[in-house]
Design a protein around this motif. Structure first.
Motif, PDB file in Angstrom:
ATOM      1  N   LEU A 222       0.822  -1.210   0.000  1.00 45.55           N
ATOM      2  CA  LEU A 222       0.000   0.000   0.000  1.00 45.55           C
ATOM      3  C   LEU A 222       0.856   1.260   0.000  1.00 45.55           C
ATOM      4  N   TYR A 223       2.104   1.143   0.473  1.00 46.31           N
ATOM      5  CA  TYR A 223       2.997   2.287   0.573  1.00 46.31           C
ATOM      6  C   TYR A 223       3.869   2.446  -0.662  1.00 46.31           C
ATOM      7  N   SER A 224       3.726   1.569  -1.628  1.00 45.55           N
ATOM      8  CA  SER A 224       4.573   1.632  -2.819  1.00 45.55           C
ATOM      9  C   SER A 224       4.156   2.777  -3.724  1.00 45.55           C
ATOM     10  N   ARG A 225       5.092   3.231  -4.520  1.00 43.49           N
ATOM     11  CA  ARG A 225       4.812   4.287  -5.482  1.00 43.49           C
ATOM     12  C   ARG A 225       3.798   3.796  -6.512  1.00 43.49           C
ATOM     13  N   ASN A 226       2.829   4.635  -6.847  1.00 45.56           N
ATOM     14  CA  ASN A 226       1.771   4.338  -7.822  1.00 45.56           C
ATOM     15  C   ASN A 226       0.728   3.342  -7.312  1.00 45.56           C
ATOM     16  N   ALA A 227       0.700   3.049  -6.025  1.00 42.63           N
ATOM     17  CA  ALA A 227      -0.314   2.125  -5.500  1.00 42.63           C
ATOM     18  C   ALA A 227      -1.719   2.691  -5.664  1.00 42.63           C
ATOM     19  N   PHE A 228      -1.852   4.009  -5.548  1.00 48.22           N
ATOM     20  CA  PHE A 228      -3.155   4.640  -5.776  1.00 48.22           C
ATOM     21  C   PHE A 228      -3.488   4.661  -7.264  1.00 48.22           C
ATOM     22  N   LEU A 229      -2.531   5.067  -8.081  1.00 48.91           N
ATOM     23  CA  LEU A 229      -2.771   5.193  -9.519  1.00 48.91           C
ATOM     24  C   LEU A 229      -3.078   3.853 -10.174  1.00 48.91           C
ATOM     25  N   GLU A 230      -2.441   2.789  -9.706  1.00 49.94           N
ATOM     26  CA  GLU A 230      -2.629   1.471 -10.307  1.00 49.94           C
ATOM     27  C   GLU A 230      -3.876   0.755  -9.792  1.00 49.94           C
ATOM     28  N   GLY A 231      -4.611   1.379  -8.871  1.00 47.05           N
ATOM     29  CA  GLY A 231      -5.829   0.774  -8.356  1.00 47.05           C
ATOM     30  C   GLY A 231      -5.619  -0.199  -7.220  1.00 47.05           C
ATOM     31  N   TYR A 232      -4.372  -0.367  -6.780  1.00 50.72           N
ATOM     32  CA  TYR A 232      -4.102  -1.371  -5.741  1.00 50.72           C
ATOM     33  C   TYR A 232      -4.797  -1.021  -4.430  1.00 50.72           C
ATOM     34  N   VAL A 233      -4.793   0.250  -4.047  1.00 51.99           N
ATOM     35  CA  VAL A 233      -5.369   0.652  -2.756  1.00 51.99           C
ATOM     36  C   VAL A 233      -6.846   0.283  -2.698  1.00 51.99           C
ATOM     37  N   GLN A 234      -7.618   0.632  -3.751  1.00 50.99           N
ATOM     38  CA  GLN A 234      -9.044   0.335  -3.751  1.00 50.99           C
ATOM     39  C   GLN A 234      -9.294  -1.168  -3.797  1.00 50.99           C
ATOM     40  N   GLN A 235      -8.524  -1.898  -4.590  1.00 50.66           N
ATOM     41  CA  GLN A 235      -8.672  -3.350  -4.659  1.00 50.66           C
ATOM     42  C   GLN A 235      -8.356  -3.987  -3.308  1.00 50.66           C
ATOM     43  N   PHE A 236      -7.354  -3.465  -2.619  1.00 53.13           N
ATOM     44  CA  PHE A 236      -7.004  -3.980  -1.296  1.00 53.13           C
ATOM     45  C   PHE A 236      -8.141  -3.746  -0.306  1.00 53.13           C
ATOM     46  N   LEU A 237      -8.732  -2.542  -0.316  1.00 56.12           N
ATOM     47  CA  LEU A 237      -9.814  -2.228   0.620  1.00 56.12           C
ATOM     48  C   LEU A 237     -11.020  -3.137   0.410  1.00 56.12           C
ATOM     49  N   TYR A 238     -11.238  -3.607  -0.808  1.00 58.46           N
ATOM     50  CA  TYR A 238     -12.337  -4.528  -1.074  1.00 58.46           C
ATOM     51  C   TYR A 238     -12.048  -5.948  -0.590  1.00 58.46           C
ATOM     52  N   THR A 239     -10.787  -6.378  -0.636  1.00 59.64           N
ATOM     53  CA  THR A 239     -10.491  -7.818  -0.511  1.00 59.64           C
ATOM     54  C   THR A 239      -9.572  -8.208   0.635  1.00 59.64           C
ATOM     55  N   PHE A 240      -9.103  -7.278   1.454  1.00 58.99           N
ATOM     56  CA  PHE A 240      -8.092  -7.650   2.451  1.00 58.99           C
ATOM     57  C   PHE A 240      -8.619  -8.632   3.492  1.00 58.99           C
ATOM     58  N   ARG A 241      -9.950  -8.749   3.629  1.00 53.48           N
ATOM     59  CA  ARG A 241     -10.513  -9.618   4.672  1.00 53.48           C
ATOM     60  C   ARG A 241     -10.271 -11.096   4.412  1.00 53.48           C
ATOM     61  N   TYR A 242      -9.822 -11.431   3.208  1.00 51.23           N
ATOM     62  CA  TYR A 242      -9.485 -12.817   2.911  1.00 51.23           C
ATOM     63  C   TYR A 242      -8.185 -13.256   3.596  1.00 51.23           C
ATOM     64  N   PHE A 243      -7.304 -12.316   3.936  1.00 49.21           N
ATOM     65  CA  PHE A 243      -6.008 -12.707   4.502  1.00 49.21           C
ATOM     66  C   PHE A 243      -5.659 -11.977   5.792  1.00 49.21           C
ATOM     67  N   CYS A 244      -6.455 -10.993   6.213  1.00 47.75           N
ATOM     68  CA  CYS A 244      -6.213 -10.377   7.514  1.00 47.75           C
ATOM     69  C   CYS A 244      -7.521  -9.796   8.034  1.00 47.75           C
ATOM     70  N   THR A 245      -7.604  -9.631   9.334  1.00 50.50           N
ATOM     71  CA  THR A 245      -8.810  -9.084   9.948  1.00 50.50           C
ATOM     72  C   THR A 245      -8.751  -7.561   9.936  1.00 50.50           C
ATOM     73  N   GLN A 246      -9.887  -6.959  10.239  1.00 46.38           N
ATOM     74  CA  GLN A 246      -9.911  -5.503  10.310  1.00 46.38           C
ATOM     75  C   GLN A 246      -9.014  -4.985  11.423  1.00 46.38           C
ATOM     76  N   GLU A 247      -8.977  -5.715  12.539  1.00 46.39           N
ATOM     77  CA  GLU A 247      -8.126  -5.307  13.668  1.00 46.39           C
ATOM     78  C   GLU A 247      -6.651  -5.361  13.290  1.00 46.39           C
ATOM     79  N   GLU A 248      -6.244  -6.396  12.548  1.00 46.74           N
ATOM     80  CA  GLU A 248      -4.840  -6.514  12.144  1.00 46.74           C
ATOM     81  C   GLU A 248      -4.447  -5.400  11.180  1.00 46.74           C
ATOM     82  N   PHE A 249      -5.329  -5.088  10.257  1.00 46.13           N
ATOM     83  CA  PHE A 249      -5.030  -4.027   9.300  1.00 46.13           C
ATOM     84  C   PHE A 249      -4.946  -2.670  10.001  1.00 46.13           C
ATOM     85  N   LEU A 250      -5.890  -2.405  10.910  1.00 47.99           N
ATOM     86  CA  LEU A 250      -5.857  -1.142  11.636  1.00 47.99           C
ATOM     87  C   LEU A 250      -4.598  -1.030  12.480  1.00 47.99           C
ATOM     88  N   GLN A 251      -4.234  -2.112  13.151  1.00 46.41           N
ATOM     89  CA  GLN A 251      -3.040  -2.077  13.988  1.00 46.41           C
ATOM     90  C   GLN A 251      -1.786  -1.845  13.157  1.00 46.41           C
TER      91      GLN A 251
END
Length: 704
Positions: A222-251
């Motif tokens: 998420l911190y990589s260059r062009n992560a926003f432009l390449e759509g990675y940030v939005q795709q991550f927000l949709y799908t991160f629950r498959y590999f981590c919980t909301q608490e883990e991501f927030l922490q």
């Protein structure tokens, strides 16, 4: 700092600006560093288009057009502000011409209907092609404008805090050492890539595309260059629950902020500053886009975030107040049942009028394609209802008690008759608005991991499949066991089942055969109108009600007019089309101009198909290509919500429809049908008596 809807996060001056030159702004008794000029932009969430198109959201044509914009006036390239002014002028001029042409086209249509002269008949096709070209040009200019806004707002300011991929391991371990700018660790243990020939959005060759990664690696990306432009940030927000919980991501985010916040304002060029600033952008994007599915349903998560902001962020700078304000606004929208595309409420009246005109135009332009099998006249639906029709409808409804005051018994008596009094298109409009009301409250995340909720194919009724304790979460749950999942999808599916049951119940409870035929015809016409207006949800719900086993065996089908009966085959063809491809409704440009409501069950089945198979590779890394495809499919939910229907609501009719649907939602169709003789094939008494006599005669002959 922008207090309302702005992208918050520490923003620092240019690298060539010394600390002594930075302006100091006093807020609430504390000194804070602040950029002298912040743009007026509306949020950090990249939006559905980022997840759907990815790095190809703005193609090379948009880039080249913006690059060449203004060069005809000067040999030197213009700055971005001058390009914006010229672009606004071009868009305003093209839109104005487009609206004038639309009005001229509509006048010619009315003239052609009245006199049907050869002159207008020859002009209309040419004008229709011209309108299509003008529409495409306006849409292209709007895309360029969107790119300029994105470049000047969240993407530009978020991307300036991105780090190179080789420095991503330092993002993970930033709290352990102060040597953030030294030689980083190997990233191969965190992320896997594959190479492509050339990317459309830049001139680099051999671009690396993310293929898989560990949970920590995917969060660090998420911190990589062009992560926003390449759509990675939005795709991550949709799908991160498959590999981590909301608490883990927030922490993970809070750890990055707490370990870099105190020293982030020393030098804007250091990794500490970049990590701190990017963390704030990611956090706000998460709140803006997923508050309803993550924070509103998890009080502990929300409490953790508020406590962190109050105790650590607010004491050091003023951005904590903005985060808290953002959370309060999101909570108010959630409690007030605001829809997910509240930005549509801020549109100008002129733009709203243009969208309505464009909607009616596109419907007219596509009517020839959608009516191959049955020419269904829509002359009344192309404009406002005539005054005499309104008076007739209000007179009809005036003799009945108000829907809100109906008892269940009275509603059961007058229901079918009231449905027949209204036109198919009027009922289509109000059913569409009712369906839109529940659709606008859903989120792309609601369609993920639906197997864990017991959602199955049509062969298993939803009510029987979603009961608690019946589904094995060890087998079906694809989210982490500690991950809290919002179950709004079940409400959508129960609402769909209620409409289907209502359709079947209204038909089987009609005691007059001729009126039963009229009711069948009315529902078929409503369903046809719905799918032509791209309300596929209600169309499929009516189809499910008509395909009920009891309803399909009714004698009324045999005396149904042939042209009306053909609509049933059209509806089945539409169902096959919807099931054929998960992105079939996103093809072309119609979804950008015409409102659309997808079938919730069909979309959930498409997502389940994408979820089939393993999510991890042999080395334990999670397949990002699989997660990216899932994010692309569910992103269409937000795409459709951006363009709502603008029909005029009939609150009396809506209230009555709600009551009828609620009245029959748990009805037993077979029991209702058994009490109505119109649902059975009637054999004449003489013919029946003659059959008995013939049978007795044959039996007597066998014994002789």
């Amino acid at each position: 700092l922008q207090s309302n809807g702005s992208c918050i996060g520490p923003v620092f001056t240019e690298e060539n600006t010394g600390p002594e030159e930075e302006p100091m702004i006093k807020i609430a008794g504390n000194n804070y560093l602040m950029s002298p000029s912040l743009p007026d932009f509306h949020g950090c969430s990249p939006g559905w288009s980022s997840a759907f198109y990815g790095a190809e959201c703005f193609d090379s044509e948009v880039h080249s057009y913006l690059k060449n914009l203004g060069k005809q006036k000067s040999s030197e390239s213009q700055n971005i502000d001058a390009k914006k002014v010229e672009l606004e002028q071009l868009l305003m001029m093209e839109t104005k011409n487009y609206r004038k042409t639309i009005k001229f086209y509509q006048k010619l249509l009315q003239k052609e209907r009245r006199c049907k002269g050869p002159e207008t008949k020859s002009v209309l096709p040419k004008l229709r092609r011209q309108l299509q070209e003008m529409k495409s040009k306006v849409q292209f200019l709007e895309l360029v404008k969107k790119y300029v806004q994105a470049s000047q707002t969240q993407m530009m300011y978020a991307e300036q805090w991105g780090v190179e991929s080789y420095a991503l391991p330092a993002v993970i371990h930033n709290g352990k050492t102060d040597t953030m700018d030294m030689a980083p660790m190997d990233e191969s243990s965190l992320l896997l890539y594959y190479n492509t020939e050339k990317h459309q959005c830049n001139n680099q060759n051999g671009v690396r595309v993310l293929q898989a990664g560990t949970p920590l690696g995917l969060m660090a990306y998420l911190y990589s260059r062009n992560a926003f432009l390449e759509g990675y940030v939005q795709q991550f927000l949709y799908t991160f629950r498959y590999f981590c919980t909301q608490e883990e991501f927030l922490q993970f985010l809070l750890d990055r902020i707490s370990s870099t916040l105190s020293s982030a304002n020393l030098d804007p060029s250091t990794s500490l500053t970049k990590i701190c600033n990017r963390s704030f952008y990611i956090l706000q994007a998460w709140i803006e886009d997923c508050y309803s599915v993550d924070f509103a349903t998890n009080a502990g998560l929300l409490c953790t975030l508020k406590e962190f902001i109050s105790s650590k962020v607010a004491s050091l700078n003023g951005y904590g107040e903005h985060l808290l304000s953002l959370l309060e606004d999101a909570s108010a929208r959630k409690n007030g049942s605001a829809d997910q595309c509240s930005s549509m409420d801020k549109c100008e009246e002129e733009g709203e009028e243009g969208r309505k005109t464009l909607h009616s135009l596109c419907k007219k332009l596509s009517e020839d394609v959608s009516r191959k099998n049955f020419y269904w006249k829509l002359s009344k639906g192309m404009g406002p209802i005539a005054q005499y029709q309104r008076e007739r409808l209000h007179t009809c409804s005036a003799v009945l008690p108000k829907p809100c005051s109906f008892t269940e018994a009275k509603a059961d008596e007058v229901g079918p008759y009231l449905l027949i009094e209204y036109s198919a298109q009027q009922l289509c409009w109000q059913l569409t608005l009712l369906q839109q009301e529940v659709f606008l409250k859903c989120h792309p995340v609601h369609f993920l991991n639906s197997r864990a909720l017991g959602v199955k194919d049509k062969c298993v009724p939803v009510q029987k499949a979603v009961s608690a304790e019946r589904v094995s979460h060890k087998v079906c749950n694809l989210f982490l066991s500690e991950c809290i999942q919002d179950q709004y999808l079940l409400q959508l599916l129960r609402n769909a089942d209620s409409v289907s049951t209502w359709v079947a119940a209204e038909i089987v409870t009609c005691h007059i055969a001729k009126r039963q035929v009229s009711l069948l015809s009315k529902f078929l016409l409503i369903a046809k109108c719905c799918y032509e207006q791209r309300n596929f949800a209600t169309a499929m719900q009516i189809l499910a009600g008509l395909e009920n086993l009891i309803v399909r065996q009714l004698p009324a089908w045999k005396i149904l007019p042939a042209k009306v009966a053909e609509i049933m085959e059209e509806l089945k063809a539409v169902e096959v089309f919807l099931k054929s491809d998960s992105l079939c409704l996103m093809e072309g440009d119609r979804f950008k101009t015409l409102p659309t409501i997808p079938s919730a069950h069909v979309l959930a089945m498409h997502v389940q198909q994408l979820e089939t198979g393993g999510f991890t590779m042999t080395n334990g890394a999670h397949k990002w290509t699989k997660l990216r495809n899932i994010a692309k499919v569910v992103s269409q939910v937000h795409a459709f919500q951006e363009n709502p229907y603008t029909y005029t609501p009939d609150f009396k009719l809506q209230s009555y429809l709600r009551q009828r649907i609620t009245h029959f939602k748990d009805a037993d169709i077979s029991a209702l049908a058994a009490d109505n003789c119109a649902n059975f094939h009637q054999i004449p008494a003489e013919k029946h008596s003659r059959k008995i006599q013939d049978t007795l005669r044959r039996m007597k002959a066998t014994f002789q």
